[in-house]
Structure formats: C-alpha cells, structure tokens
Scaffold this active site. Structure first.
Site, PDB file in Angstrom:
ATOM      1  CE  LYS A 144      -3.904   1.897   2.698  1.00  0.00           C
ATOM      2  NZ  LYS A 144      -4.476   2.087   4.110  1.00  0.00           N
ATOM      3  CB  SER A 170      -7.892   3.678   3.356  1.00  0.00           C
ATOM      4  OG  SER A 170      -6.928   3.090   4.167  1.00  0.00           O
ATOM      5  CB  SER A 210      -7.808   0.973   6.383  1.00  0.00           C
ATOM      6  OG  SER A 210      -8.444   2.368   6.389  1.00  0.00           O
TER       7      SER A 210
END
Lengths: 484, 473
Positions: B76, B151, B175
C-alpha cells in the site's frame, strides 16, 4: 527614575531558561547534536520529519534532566508522557515540537542565590521539562528567500521555569549566574548564552506594594547575555512603572530586547498567541523512571558549588571571598580540592590559586585543565615557602616561572638549581647587616633620631646585597637589633 | 493455467520445478497489465521484481531461499520503501521518494519476498471506498461499478484479482478488513503494537496497524510471523514474543464465541449480510463452538470516539506536509502564510482537509475537554468493556461491514453515511485488539460478504485457527 516612585512598586519576575544539553546525539535520532557544523549536515529523515519516521528517546536526555533536578532538590516525575506542541513554522520540521506538558520530568525545588550585599535567597522552581530544539531560519538581507538549517532541529533542551520569586534585575542576574554555574558543574550544558546554548526569557510585571494581584505580565525575549537580562529587566521595570504612573495600562505582550539601545519593543500581543493544541504524543512511548535509575543518577552527581563553598569556608577556614572565587569555576574548585589533599596550608593554597596561578592562566587565556603543574607540585611549592626555604616573593616571581618552564622537575630541585633557597642563618646575614649599616651612616643617624620608615630602605639594601636570598624575617630582626 | 493464488501453491510448484519465481512474477505482471482498468497499482516495479525473481531462483536452487522465497507482495502506498515513490495517494507528496525502508519492508526483503509495486489507496488512508485518491479510484474486481472498500482498497483488489500473492495494507479503523470483506479476501488487523509502525505513514498513531491481505489463512499467518515483533525504531511496539502462527493452525479447539445482538438489530444492516452472519453463527454452533448473544451498550459511542481521536491525531500527524521540505509546494504564494495555506489546500484532497479541520477543532482550547478528553475517557471505557468480554469469550463475531460493496458515488455526498461503513471494524482499533475478516458468502448480486472475528490482545494465533476452521468446512 525618582527613587520614591520606584520604591512604591514591587517587581515580580519569573525566568524561563532553555539549556541545550551536551549529549552527543539528538533527542530522538542518532544524528550528531554538535554545534557549528556546515548547515544541514546533521540531518536524517527523522530530523526532517519525513513521512513514516518515529522518534526514539535518547536516554541521556532524561538522565541529564534528572541531574539538574536532583541538584535543585526537585521531585522527579516517574511516569513521563511526551506531548506535542503544534504550530507551523519553517524551522519546525514536523509541524509540532515534542515536549512535556502535564508531566514535566522535574517539579518543585529551588536555586539558591546570593546577592552582592550578602543576602541569600532560594528561588523556587515551578518545573523542568525536556523538549527538542527547532532548526534555524536565516533571513538574508538581499535575498527574498528564507533559508533553513535543520542541524539544530532535535537537539535536546531542558526548560527550567522559575516561580515569580525574583524581585530585581540583580536577583535575576544572580539566579541566571547560579543556573549557568550549575549546568556547567553538572556538565549537562556549556552555558554559552552568546551561542544560544543557554537562553532566557523573562516574565516581568510590577505592582504597588499593597496590591492584591500581580500586574499584567510582559514577556521579554532575545537577551544574549546574563548582563543583558539584567539590563532588559531594569529597563522594562522602569518602562512599566512610568506607564502606570502616567495612567496607562500595561498590556500582556511579548517584547524583544535590543542590546544596542537597551530598550524593549513590542513583538506581539496576547491576542496573536498560538493555540498550541497540546496532546500526548502517540508515537512515543511514555518514559518510566525507576527508583534505581534516580538513585544511580544521584550517586554520580558531582560536588556542587554550594557544597564546595561550605567545605572551603568551614573545613578549610577560607574567607567567603576566597571560597566564592574558587567555586566560581568547577575546574578551579576541583584543582583546589586536589591541592588541599596534598597540603594543609589552605589559605596559602587559596592565595596561590587566586594569585600567581590565576594570573598565569589569564595571561595565556588558558583553562586550568591546560595548566602544566600538578596540584602536588604546587603543594610542594607551598611547603618550601612555609618552611622558610624560599620567600613568597622569590617563589612567585622566580621559582614558579621556572617550574612552568620545566614542569617535570620538583620545586625543591629547581630552587636548588637556580640557587633560590633563602638564607636564614644569622651568621651569614649579620655581616651583610653590618656592611649596610657601615655604608649609610647618615641614614642610620636619621633612623635613630626617629625616622623609623627608613627600615624598609635598609631591608632593601640587605636583600640586594644577599641577592635576594636572605630570609626577610631574620634580616629584619637583625637589622632592628643592630640599629637600636 | 496456474494462478498462483497462494504461497502454498507457489511453494508446491517451486519445489516440483513446475515454475520459477520468474514465471510467477511474469504471471502477476500479466495480470496487472490486463486489468489496468481496475487502477490497482500506482507504480509497478516490473524490471526490479523480475531481477529479484531471478536472484531468488538462484538462491532457491542452492537451497538458500528464505521463508518468503517466491512470495510476491504488493505494498500500500503508505509504507516506506527505500528509493521508491511514496505518496499516500496524495498530491501533496508529488514526486516524493522514501529514503529508508519501513521495518516491515526490511523484514520481507530479509526473508526473500519480492515486492512487485505500490498500490493505490484512499489519501493518507482516510476513506472507506478508495474514492479519495489523487490517482483516481480503484475498482472492485467482483463488479467494477462497485467500490473495493478502503482505505486499503487496491491492496484487497490486488489479491482478489490475482496480481500478487499477498498485500500489506494499513488499518486504522477497518482499512484492511473492510476492503477484504468487499473483495472476498482475508484481512488481518493485528493487535496494536504487534507490528512496528516505523515506516508507516501516520494517520492516527494510536490506532494505526499494518495489516495483511491474502487469499489463504496460511499466507496471512506466515506474513505476520515475519513482520511482527520488537523493533528498536518504534518505541511503542510490543516486546511480546511472536507466536508460531502457521504451526498453530494445526490445532483445533472448541471456543466460546459471542455475538453482539445489537450489531444484527441495527437498521443499517443489509438483509443479505444479516442472513449470512446468522448462518455463520449456526455453522459455528454446528462445529461444536458455543455461541451466545450478548449486548454491548457502548456500541453507539464507538464511531464518534474513533472520529474525534483519529482526526485529532491526524491533524497533528499531517502538519509536516507544509511545502517546506519535500513534496508539493504551491507556485502561487507570495508569503509564508500563503505558502502554507495554498500548499495544503491544493495538495490535500477534500476528505483529508475535512479530517484535519475536525481534528484541529477538537484539540482547540475551549473544546479540548469537551471533545478530546471526553473521547479519551470513552475510549478507555469501551476498551475495558471489550477486554472484559474477551476474557469471558474467546472471540466476538460479527459482520465485517453492515453492507456489501456499495457503488461509486453512493456515499460521496454524505461523509457520515460513508463513516458508517466502518461501524463494526473500528471497535478493534479503539481497543487495540486483533481482528480478522474472512469471506462469508456473497450477496444475491454476487458481491462478497465478510465475517469478522475479534480476539483478545496478542491472540492472533487463535484468530487464525478459528478463521481456518471456519473456511475449511
């Protein structure tokens, strides 16, 4: 200002002192904390607040803070939480400063001060806390840009906050001098106000003696010497009193001191104050200080100036003045202490420290660490003077300089080599005395008719003819006997 | 054709000589290329990954491969990777490259994992749909009209769409787990402090955890084993020894499990999700676990507490992005104040700005006690109450999310509605306890549904056990 007006007011001063700690590395990274490097050479992603970095506490920092706390009789906080103080400024890389808010590492305690007239007073401390320094913004005159040097960002600081216990510029001067002496004795800060390793902000207010509440507080900044702190306070006190006397109201504000004019000028008023939004730093674990750690720091504290003063005046029977001069500088005091392990002639030792040794160091602008002679050699020097082998005059003017030239030799050896051992035998001095009396019949007559002051002239003559070797005590006895 | 959906499959192929790391990396690169429209990777390290694959093939041939040799990992865009771009999907970090490796990256590399690229996400990990990205939204591979969650949305899609073996995401309020649920993969948020945060871009430091997304429990457990544990660079990380999670999967026990009745009674829960959860409860019972309903009075306070405290921390954590030292600086400013304001206004997206403002507000003098301090107290209450429950029960079970993946734009106008997507996931972050989301069937529209187990602190081993036993039957 009219004394009578001045005397209507009580002056209330509290000082905030920032001391840069002498750790090798910064408070939250292993970047060097050294002063004076080329700009932006002591920086890592942590110092610059790059995304993803986290602080890691340098354990020397709380240790140094505990040292001064223990030296000032503060309470040591066991559970320390670090807080963020949020504000934007280009030299503040993370947009917040990591400091301590609700749990300062030291609370309470006091700093003892002594004024010129001998008055002693303890100035109470509110707190001492740990924080990190910011970088340095440099605004060049011709350029429109501002440059930032982050070398200083993250250098550890302690902030020492006093209670509003100080009542004059002189007291502030004495307090700061004592704080500086303490940090130097503890070797936690070099105490250099010009370079900014020791900084002071003063909170100053005045009030009528019978007032129930303190006057409005004005903070004064930018004083780069202890003397300037005193000057700034004295000016500010006068300014405030004159304003009040003229019916004006004092406003809470921050003012800056201009050393060139000796005046203070407004920087910002309280309305512009930042809301720092303090909250516990979630990136830094709380610091827990154990009793063992406190004990360990305590056991390693060096002798402090006041302890030494006490010892020098009580055990060694030195006058306050001597003791005061000796403890002023840690290294001098320690040298003197060691000297006293080798001699019992404490007052003579003090005279040597404050006289010939100090002059020598001053002349060459040396610190005592660079002094070539060991305490044991000075002790021997003192011994041969006290034994009457060499007069103090000869010892200080001839023997001492010779010793400095040849520090590997003993005092006695050098005295022998240079033929400086004084003669105290009557048998050898009497003929010289006789010779002098014979040489100045007029002066002898004058002496005998009452001009006793001529004795000095005769003494000088005897010393000259003995090439300085005659023991003055013996010579003067023999002279007086022969003249009468 | 082999899909290499799990490290188990990869190891098998490698040991039989049916594949090399190079063929595996090439397979994933093809997958990434052919599904560009999903907008998963912000940057693909094709050449670097292939070179490393060749290097790993040599190592494996010599029998020197590390624990993760053959594992291909996506990262990420909030995790620092030395000399690689790092932007938190934000314009404000335009052109930024990290100068150091996050601790987790160092550990992956030391065990011979191959990093294939960095993945899109919501800006600064703030969001539940991946719509708040300077790189544009990532799409759900199950149905590209639906969000992947957020996210770590792209990190979930990468695993879902077979673009890498596992992904590293971050989880501050769900997330990792929420996108795992939306994409039908497994997502673990470990105990707070289990994994070093050094090198994770901070959103809300006292909530942030790095998490793992995978298709199998085994891969997830193996990854955690490698990346968890004490670290000198993070003073908040735990020194608790790291369990042998993979080995622990072999054990099977009967557990005491509770489900919070009010999570199922809530009006916001979709029927599909409720039914899937109820049948999961029945399945657990049928496997001999004891499952009982309980009530949790503080449920309604969790989300407000979370948003007050995370925004407070975020407002401070994001102060460093000021245009002074790195990243984006406005070209339009004439003085310092303008530089700050315009840089941050132009550099941050709307959601990030909203949270910074909210956080600044709750920390402001005059509001601090009413919001920040009060929320801290409530957090402690919720934590104590949850810990109490987790002493009585091995796990709390609940749906990961109240609904399956929603459509793009569905909640964009109403932030509160969007925040409700985190309703069940934030509790684990508020309390610092571990939780795992696993696939639990699909909606009638074919969208994945997630089931979440929450355990006591440092009980990841047990969480992996129950997840595996649930999925295996």
């Amino acid at each position: 200002m009219d004394e009578a007006i001045r005397n209507k007011y009580t002056v209330v001063i509290g000082l905030e002192v920032h001391a840069q700690l002498l750790t090798n590395t910064k408070i939250y990274t292993s970047d060097s904390a050294e002063y004076g490097a080329m700009p932006n050479t002591h920086i890592s992603p942590i110092t610059l607040g790059h995304p993803g970095v986290m602080p890691k506490l340098n354990k020397r920092v709380p240790e140094f803070a505990m040292k001064i706390g223990l030296a000032c009789n503060c309470e040591i906080t066991r559970h320390n939480i670090f807080a963020r103080k949020n504000y934007f400024y280009p030299d503040l890389p993370k947009g917040y400063q990591i400091t301590q808010d609700k749990t300062p590492i030291c609370t309470g305690g006091f700093v003892p001060i002594k004024l010129k007239d001998g008055t002693e007073k303890n100035i109470a401390l509110t707190r001492i806390h740990i924080e990190e320094d910011a970088g340095k913004s440099m605004h060049t005159v011709d350029e429109s840009d501002t440059l930032v040097d982050f070398n200083r960002a993250g250098v550890p600081l302690i902030e020492i906050v006093s209670e509003p216990d100080l009542r004059s510029g002189e007291e502030a001067y004495a307090y700061l001098t004592e704080v500086r002496r303490l940090v130097r004795y503890l070797e936690i800060c070099d105490g250099n106000m010009e370079e900014g390793s020791l900084r002071c902000d003063a909170n100053i207010s005045v009030m009528l003696h019978d007032a129930k509440e303190y006057g409005k507080k004005v903070e004064v900044k930018n004083m780069n010497s202890i003397r300037n702190v005193q000057r700034a306070i004295e000016h500010e006190v006068e300014r405030q009193i004159l304003a009040i006397e003229a019916g004006e109201e004092i406003i809470s504000e921050t003012r800056t001191f201009d050393a060139a004019t000796g005046l203070t000028a407004s920087m910002r008023t309280k309305e512009d104050l930042n809301d720092y939004r303090y909250f516990p730093d979630p990136d830094l674990a709380p610091l827990n200080i154990s009793q063992e750690w406190v004990d360990e720091v305590k056991s390693k504290l060096p002798s402090l100036p006041n302890d030494l003063f006490e010892r020098f005046t009580k055990e060694m029977q030195l006058p306050d003045y001597d003791a005061g001069v000796l403890v002023d500088t840690k290294e001098i005091a320690l040298y003197f202490e060691e000297l006293c392990q080798h001699t019992k002639y404490y007052k003579a030792a003090s005279n040597w420290m404050m006289g010939p040794i100090k002059s020598y160091l001053n002349e060459l602008t040396l610190s005592i660490e660079k002094f070539p002679l060991k305490p044991i050699q000075i002790a021997e020097l003192i011994r041969i003077v006290e034994d009457g082998k060499v007069s103090f005059a000869v010892a200080s003017q001839k023997l001492f300089p010779h010793m400095l030239q040849a520090p590997e030799k003993s005092a006695e050896q050098i005295a022998q080599e240079h033929n400086l051992i004084q003669d105290s035998s009557s048998d050898s001095i009497q003929p010289i005395v006789d010779e002098v009396i014979a040489a100045f019949p007029d002066k002898v007559a004058a002496y005998q008719s009452g001009k006793k002051g001529l004795l000095g002239m005769f003494m000088g003559e005897v010393m000259k003819r003995s090439k300085g070797k005659a023991d003055p005590k013996v010579a003067s006895q023999l002279l007086e006997k022969s003249l009468n | 054709m082999k899909k290499y959906t799990s490290f188990g499959e990869i190891s098998d192929c490698l040991s039989k000589g049916e594949a090399s790391c190079e063929t595996i990396v090439n397979h994933y690169l093809d997958q990434i290329e052919s599904q560009r429209d999903l907008n998963v990777f912000v940057e693909v390290y094709a050449e670097e990954a292939l070179n490393r694959a060749k290097e790993m093939d040599q190592k494996i041939a010599k029998g020197q491969g590390g624990k993760l040799a053959g594992m291909v990992v996506g990262i990420k865009d909030v995790i620092c990777h030395k000399d690689h771009g790092l932007q938190a999907a934000s314009k404000i970090l335009d052109g930024f490259q990290s100068q150091f490796n996050a601790t987790v990256i160092d550990r992956l590399i030391a065990e011979d994992a191959i990093i294939i690229g960095r993945q899109n996400c919501d800006e600064f990990a703030m969001g539940s749909s991946n719509e708040n990205s300077a790189f544009g939204p990532t799409k759900n591979a199950a149905n590209p009209e639906h969000v992947p969650g957020g996210s770590s949305g792209a990190s979930a899609v990468a695993v879902q769409a077979n673009m890498c073996t596992v992904s590293l995401g971050s989880d501050t309020g769900g997330s990792v787990r929420q996108p795992a649920a939306f994409c039908g993969v497994i997502g673990l948020k470990p105990t707070y402090s289990r994994i070093s945060r050094y090198g994770l871009i901070a959103y809300a430091s006292s909530f942030d955890s790095i998490g793992v997304l995978s298709t199998t429990v085994e891969d997830n457990a193996l990854m955690l084993e490698v990346i968890a544990g004490a670290d000198d660079f993070d003073s908040t990380v735990s020194n608790e020894p790291v369990d042998n999670y993979v080995k622990g999967l072999g054990e099977s026990k009967k557990y005491k499990i509770a489900y919070i009745q009010n999570t199922l009674d809530s009006s916001g829960i979709a029927t599909d999700v409720k039914e899937a959860t109820l049948s999961a409860i029945e399945k657990l019972k049928s496997k001999g676990h004891e499952v009982s309903p309980i009530s949790f009075d503080l449920l309604d306070y969790i989300l407000p507490t979370y948003y007050i405290l995370t925004t407070a921390e975020a407002s401070s954590n994001l102060s460093r992005y000021d245009g002074v030292k790195y990243g984006y600086r406005t070209p339009h400013a004439h003085n310092l104040e303008e530089m700050y304001k315009m840089t941050r206004e132009e550099g941050f997206g709307k959601e990030v700005q909203r949270r910074i403002m909210l956080g600044t507000f709750v920390l402001s003098s005059g509001y601090y006690d009413a919001y920040y301090i009060k929320a801290q107290k409530v957090r402690r209450l919720i934590r104590e109450k949850t810990q109490e429950l987790l002493q009585q029960y091995d796990f709390l079970v609940m749906p990961t999310t109240p609904t399956a993946a929603f459509k793009f734009g569905e909640h964009s106008d109403d932030p509160i509605e969007m925040y409700l997507a985190d309703l069940y996931t934030v509790q684990a972050n508020v309390c610092g306890v571990p939780a795992i989301s696993i696939p639990n069937g699909e909606t009638t529209d074919g969208l994945p549904i997630g089931l979440q187990f929450m355990g006591a602190a440092f009980q990841e081993k047990k969480l992996y056990q129950i997840a595996k036993s649930f999925l295996d039957s």
